[in-house]
Scaffold this active site. Structure first.
Site, PDB file in Angstrom:
ATOM      1  N   HIS A   1      -2.874  -3.775   6.881  1.00 49.56           N
ATOM      2  CA  HIS A   1      -1.953  -2.635   6.983  1.00 49.56           C
ATOM      3  C   HIS A   1      -1.216  -2.687   8.328  1.00 49.56           C
ATOM      4  O   HIS A   1      -1.671  -2.099   9.310  1.00 49.56           O
ATOM      5  CB  HIS A   1      -2.725  -1.312   6.890  1.00 49.56           C
ATOM      6  CG  HIS A   1      -3.258  -0.999   5.536  1.00 49.56           C
ATOM      7  ND1 HIS A   1      -2.625  -0.151   4.671  1.00 49.56           N
ATOM      8  CD2 HIS A   1      -4.371  -1.428   4.900  1.00 49.56           C
ATOM      9  CE1 HIS A   1      -3.328  -0.054   3.550  1.00 49.56           C
ATOM     10  NE2 HIS A   1      -4.394  -0.828   3.667  1.00 49.56           N
TER      11      HIS A   1
ATOM     12  N   CYS B   1      -1.250  -4.452   1.296  1.00 49.88           N
ATOM     13  CA  CYS B   1      -2.598  -4.312   0.751  1.00 49.88           C
ATOM     14  C   CYS B   1      -2.574  -4.438  -0.778  1.00 49.88           C
ATOM     15  O   CYS B   1      -2.343  -5.525  -1.288  1.00 49.88           O
ATOM     16  CB  CYS B   1      -3.236  -3.005   1.218  1.00 49.88           C
ATOM     17  SG  CYS B   1      -5.048  -3.008   1.026  1.00 49.88           S
TER      18      CYS B   1
ATOM     19  N   GLU C   1       1.319  -1.127   9.247  1.00 50.40           N
ATOM     20  CA  GLU C   1       1.872   0.189   9.625  1.00 50.40           C
ATOM     21  C   GLU C   1       0.986   0.930  10.618  1.00 50.40           C
ATOM     22  O   GLU C   1       1.467   1.781  11.379  1.00 50.40           O
ATOM     23  CB  GLU C   1       2.110   1.054   8.388  1.00 50.40           C
ATOM     24  CG  GLU C   1       0.881   1.579   7.667  1.00 50.40           C
ATOM     25  CD  GLU C   1       0.335   0.630   6.611  1.00 50.40           C
ATOM     26  OE1 GLU C   1      -0.439   1.084   5.737  1.00 50.40           O
ATOM     27  OE2 GLU C   1       0.662  -0.567   6.663  1.00 50.40           O
TER      28      GLU C   1
END
Length: 531
Positions: free
Chosen positions: A508, A381, A510
């Site tokens: 993102h 990001c 994750e």
């Protein structure tokens, strides 16, 4: 069967791990073949955690449907693999706003609006997930905060009413802390007794107690707690410190937590599930002893601020048969003079996401070091945006290149605000949020990591984008735009193919990494780091 409801509350102190226990219960019931969801009720008045400083509340987790939520939803998804939504994260602010909006429309026909019944009815409506056709066997509801907090009183009243209305279809699990006094060499149960007494004063008798402890509790102490708290001995479970949070479900299963819940509800217990994939993962975790050192370059010196990134790196490490040793490096303290000293021993660099001016120059320094020293570097990001700015300054020669977020007057706005964001004045919930499609360039390193044709979907949380006016210049100079959102032509992934591993993602990844399915980009990154 009728949907069953499990309420998880906490006492004595906060941060005991209610989220981990809730996720563990979900995993154990899931292993028995039940369809489960887990939801978090937070007593604070914010509409969501999106505007909260990470120092206040840790990371902000984003669901696929674009809602900013509590970090515990990350635990729920990593443990169970379920996809949570905006309906899985409720705050006092959302409850009151819903009730006040109805009052303003006249829906209450002139009645006086009160905490009981109007606020508690709205809480019950959300806890029961009424109006959502999901076919769930179990709904696990975690209530944030600690028993006795004034903010959580309406939630406790709602649970008291639901326990009465649902009968055996509801179970209350209460998590407390058993402190150890070193001077006296004793474990103390009095705080647990007081916590249960407080719960009972609200009209709620816990069915199951989970005792958080740093030391093993013997049967005598468990019997004492059972006796003084009116709980069956088999329903007093201890949650000791484990080498890893992923050991907790196995520890809970070993003590029969899931079996105790089923017995309380009146469901046959049956055989204990083998949970082979989970045990295989734990075996890999125990065998992974070789350390790979990875720098986490960000500005929030708090473990929970980058929780999902840390867990994604840990999971990818385990599946790569190594232990990811994460070193947080404060980007505010990173300079061209000390960067070599800070990063010289690192096998990889993660440039972290974030917002605002503070610490960005240190992230740019880290990105330059990774690029010029050919260290595997992963920008996420804002981290990806810093990689773009660094490349523009030092390769394209735009010394004043920047993001409009940091410098509104920059003549080389390689990162700029999205057109549809320019008229927005409210901060909360107004960014590009949730899952969007990304088309990867075939043959790129990112495409190879995913190992699949066509589109991928990843979650976003940002307001600024790569400026397409500069795309050709970047491509010609060696930074390729290898992932693009097909609907809006927005750049999602950049990489420098000539480097070992130098990739930035606007999304993102994750948020999508789970225990049994680690994210392919993290897998690829750690695999390169371990070389």
């Amino acid at each position: 069967m009728d949907t069953k409801y499990i309420f998880v509350t906490g006492g004595v102190v906060s941060s005991l791990g209610k989220g981990i226990i809730s996720a563990s219960i979900g995993k154990l019931l899931q292993a028995r073949g039940y369809k489960v969801t887990i939801q978090k009720f937070d007593p604070y008045i914010n509409i969501d955690p999106g505007t909260l400083n990470p120092y206040e509340h840790g990371e902000c987790y984003v669901t696929a449907d674009g809602f900013e939520t509590d970090l515990d939803l990350g635990h729920y998804e990593r443990f169970t693999g379920i996809h949570t939504t905006r309906d899985n994260s409720i705050t006092t602010g959302r409850i009151y706003k819903a009730v006040i909006d109805r009052e303003r429309r006249g829906d209450y026909l002139g009645k006086t609006i009160q905490v009981v019944p109007h606020i508690t009815d709205e809480i019950k409506h959300r806890m029961l997930r009424e109006g959502l056709d999901e076919g769930l066997d179990f709904v696990i509801t975690e209530v944030g905060g600690t028993i006795g907090d004034i903010e959580s009183a309406p939630f406790m009243e709602a649970i008291r009413q639901l326990r009465w209305e649902l009968g055996r279809n509801a179970v209350c699990v209460h998590l407390t802390y058993v402190p150890y006094l070193k001077a006296a060499d004793e474990l103390k149960t009095k705080p647990t007794q007081h916590s249960v007494k407080e719960l009972q004063s609200m009209g709620i008798q816990p069915d199951i107690l989970v005792l958080r402890t740093e030391r093993h509790l013997d049967d005598h102490l468990r019997m004492k707690v059972a006796s003084f708290c009116n709980v069956d001995l088999e329903c007093v479970v201890q949650s000791e410190d484990m080498p890893s949070i992923y050991e907790v479900p196995v520890n809970m299963q070993r003590q029969g937590l899931d079996a105790a819940i089923l017995r309380k509800i009146g469901i046959p217990v049956g055989e204990t599930p083998a949970m082979k994939p989970w045990h295989d993962f734990l075996d890999k975790q125990r065998r992974a002893t070789r350390e790979v050192h990875i720098a986490l370059v960000g500005k929030y010196d708090l473990q929970d601020a980058y929780k999902s990134i840390r867990e994604s790196l840990n999971l990818a490490g385990i599946y790569n048969n190594v232990k990811a040793k994460i070193h947080f490096i404060n980007s505010e303290e990173m300079t061209p003079e000390n960067v070599a000293e800070r990063l010289a021993d690192m096998a990889g660099i993660v440039v972290c996401p974030g917002f605002g001016q503070r610490g960005i120059e240190g992230k740019i320094v880290a990105a330059e070091y990774g690029r010029t020293h050919d260290v595997p570097t992963f920008g996420i990001c804002l981290g990806m945006q810093m990689m773009v700015i660094e490349f523009a300054r030092h390769v394209l020669g735009y010394q004043d290149a920047n993001s409009r977020e940091m410098d509104e007057t920059t003549p080389h706005n390689v990162i700029d605000i999205m057109e549809e964001q320019k008229s927005i004045t409210q901060m909360g919930g107004t960014m590009r949020l949730g899952a969007y499609e990304c088309e990867l360039v075939k043959g790129s390193r990112a495409w190879e990591a995913y190992g699949q044709e066509g589109l991928v979907k990843e979650r976003h949380r940002h307001r600024y984008e790569f400026n397409n006016q500069y795309r050709e210049a970047f491509e010609q100079a060696g930074m390729k735009c290898v992932g693009v959102n097909p609907a809006a032509d927005l750049v999602e992934v950049v990489e420098i193919p000539e480097k070992r591993w130098y990739i930035g993602t606007q999304f993102h990844p994750e948020y999508s990494s789970t225990v049994l399915h680690p994210h392919p980009l993290f897998m690829s990154f750690v695999n390169e780091c371990k070389k």
